[in-house]
Design a protein around this motif. Structure first.
Motif, mmCIF file in Angstrom:
data_model
loop_
_atom_site.group_PDB
_atom_site.id
_atom_site.type_symbol
_atom_site.label_atom_id
_atom_site.label_comp_id
_atom_site.label_asym_id
_atom_site.label_seq_id
_atom_site.Cartn_x
_atom_site.Cartn_y
_atom_site.Cartn_z
ATOM 1 N N ARG A 131 -0.110 5.864 -9.583
ATOM 2 C CA ARG A 131 1.293 5.537 -9.815
ATOM 3 C C ARG A 131 1.749 4.588 -8.713
ATOM 4 N N ALA A 132 2.401 3.519 -9.118
ATOM 5 C CA ALA A 132 2.916 2.552 -8.141
ATOM 6 C C ALA A 132 4.284 2.091 -8.604
ATOM 7 N N LEU B 230 -6.939 -2.072 -6.142
ATOM 8 C CA LEU B 230 -7.151 -0.694 -5.701
ATOM 9 C C LEU B 230 -8.519 -0.258 -6.190
ATOM 10 N N GLU B 231 -9.364 0.202 -5.274
ATOM 11 C CA GLU B 231 -10.693 0.686 -5.646
ATOM 12 C C GLU B 231 -10.822 2.138 -5.208
ATOM 13 N N ILE B 232 -11.192 2.987 -6.151
ATOM 14 C CA ILE B 232 -11.315 4.425 -5.901
ATOM 15 C C ILE B 232 -12.749 4.834 -6.185
ATOM 16 N N GLU B 233 -13.354 5.543 -5.221
ATOM 17 C CA GLU B 233 -14.711 6.060 -5.380
ATOM 18 C C GLU B 233 -14.645 7.574 -5.477
ATOM 19 N N LYS C 114 0.827 -1.206 0.000
ATOM 20 C CA LYS C 114 0.000 0.000 0.000
ATOM 21 C C LYS C 114 0.863 1.259 0.000
ATOM 22 N N SER C 115 2.010 1.199 0.663
ATOM 23 C CA SER C 115 2.885 2.372 0.742
ATOM 24 C C SER C 115 3.575 2.689 -0.586
ATOM 25 N N ASP C 116 3.562 1.756 -1.535
ATOM 26 C CA ASP C 116 4.188 1.969 -2.841
ATOM 27 C C ASP C 116 3.239 2.595 -3.856
ATOM 28 N N ILE C 117 1.978 2.828 -3.464
ATOM 29 C CA ILE C 117 0.956 3.324 -4.388
ATOM 30 C C ILE C 117 0.627 4.774 -4.062
ATOM 31 N N ASN C 118 0.612 5.613 -5.096
ATOM 32 C CA ASN C 118 0.222 7.012 -4.951
ATOM 33 C C ASN C 118 -0.965 7.293 -5.852
ATOM 34 N N VAL C 119 -1.985 7.948 -5.281
ATOM 35 C CA VAL C 119 -3.164 8.356 -6.030
ATOM 36 C C VAL C 119 -3.342 9.837 -5.778
ATOM 37 N N TYR C 120 -3.451 10.618 -6.867
ATOM 38 C CA TYR C 120 -3.629 12.061 -6.702
ATOM 39 C C TYR C 120 -4.317 12.656 -7.927
ATOM 40 N N LYS D 289 -12.357 8.635 -2.156
ATOM 41 C CA LYS D 289 -11.912 7.606 -1.218
ATOM 42 C C LYS D 289 -11.212 6.507 -2.001
ATOM 43 N N ALA D 290 -10.142 5.960 -1.414
ATOM 44 C CA ALA D 290 -9.415 4.864 -2.060
ATOM 45 C C ALA D 290 -9.166 3.759 -1.035
#
Length: 139
Positions: free
Chosen positions: A74-75, A122-125, A59-65, A114-115
């Motif tokens: 990006r992961a 990975l699920e993003i709402e 989880k710490s290797d994944i960035n969502v922005y 929310k992710a």
């Protein structure tokens, strides 16, 4: 004098191609390679849901922005230090970065995104906002 044998030439060409492909395999396994990230973008009545497969990432290797109205995922999977004492027969576990840029409609609430990341998914709402149509009076 040597007689031309087309089958011998084909065999030699096959060997050269096999060596070339082996070399590409070795290069891709040692260099950072872009990995694959399949993504589903689902529009629902009140939200947009994005589901991305990211197996093997922490989880710490994944960035969502959000950047310029787009959602960025990006992961990066970093390579462990190579242990030269190991004699690999084949090394297929890949290391590298995945990157996706997904255009979002203007009518989303960026502050309430929310992710969740669970079991490699990975699920993003992204909630939609209701914008009223602005009627312009014609003079």
């Amino acid at each position: 004098m040597r007689i031309f044998d087309p089958f011998e030439e084909l065999r030699r060409m096959q060997e050269r191609m096999a060596r070339l492909l082996d070399e590409f395999d070795r290069m891709s396994l040692t260099a950072g390679v872009e990995l694959d990230m399949p993504v589903d973008v689902i529009e629902e009545e009140d939200r947009i849901r994005i589901v991305a497969d990211l197996p093997g990432f922490d989880k710490s290797d994944i960035n969502v922005y959000i950047e310029d109205g787009d959602l960025i995922i990006r992961a990066e999977r970093k390579e462990e230090k190579e242990d030269r004492s190991r004699n690999y027969i084949r090394r297929e576990r890949r290391y590298g970065e995945v990157y996706r840029r997904i255009s979002l409609p203007a009518e989303v609430d960026e502050d309430k995104i929310k992710a969740r990341y669970n079991n490699g998914v990975l699920e993003i709402e992204i909630p939609k906002t209701s914008k009223e149509r602005k009627v312009i009076k014609i003079e």
